[in-house]
Design a protein around this motif. Structure first.
Motif, PDB file in Angstrom:
ATOM      1  N   GLU A  92      49.769  45.202  39.683  1.00 23.45           N
ATOM      2  CA  GLU A  92      48.469  46.129  40.742  1.00 23.45           C
ATOM      3  C   GLU A  92      47.078  45.115  41.160  1.00 23.45           C
ATOM      4  N   ASN A  95      48.659  43.029  44.442  1.00 20.80           N
ATOM      5  CA  ASN A  95      48.745  44.232  45.351  1.00 20.80           C
ATOM      6  C   ASN A  95      47.042  44.487  45.908  1.00 20.80           C
ATOM      7  N   THR A  96      45.799  44.454  44.891  1.00 19.64           N
ATOM      8  CA  THR A  96      45.220  44.853  45.890  1.00 19.64           C
ATOM      9  C   THR A  96      43.965  43.838  46.049  1.00 19.64           C
TER      10      THR A  96
END
Length: 98
Positions: A92, A95-96
């Motif tokens: 996460e 991916n940000t």
């Protein structure tokens, strides 16, 4: 299907210039740390493991099975350390950034 957790043995080599780290099962994954700073080495190894696994996942590469600690040959200035990474929050975070 992606695994949530990975565990690999890292070899910490203690030298005058610092601590070099090698993951025998993950060629190209070579973090390091300052001399006599094992806490930093542990942190850097975990981060490098996550980045390496994440990169392999992104490239759809096969993640290798970890070697058994008994299969590794250590030098006198080396110790083996089990490094674990829980991938969902790591993925996460990565991916940000993309």
């Amino acid at each position: 299907m992606l695994k949530d957790k990975y565990s690999y043995i890292a070899l910490f080599t203690y030298e005058d210039a610092g601590i070099s780290i090698e993951f025998p099962d993950l060629p190209g994954c070579y973090p390091c740390a300052d001399k006599d700073n094992t806490d930093e080495a542990l942190k850097n190894a975990k981060e490098a493991l996550g980045l390496h696994i994440w990169g392999m996942e992104q490239d759809h590469e096969i993640i290798p099975k970890p070697s058994a600690v008994t299969d590794l040959k250590l030098k006198p200035n080396q110790v083996s350390v089990l490094i674990e990474i829980f991938m969902p929050p790591f993925r996460e975070r990565m991916n940000t950034k993309i």
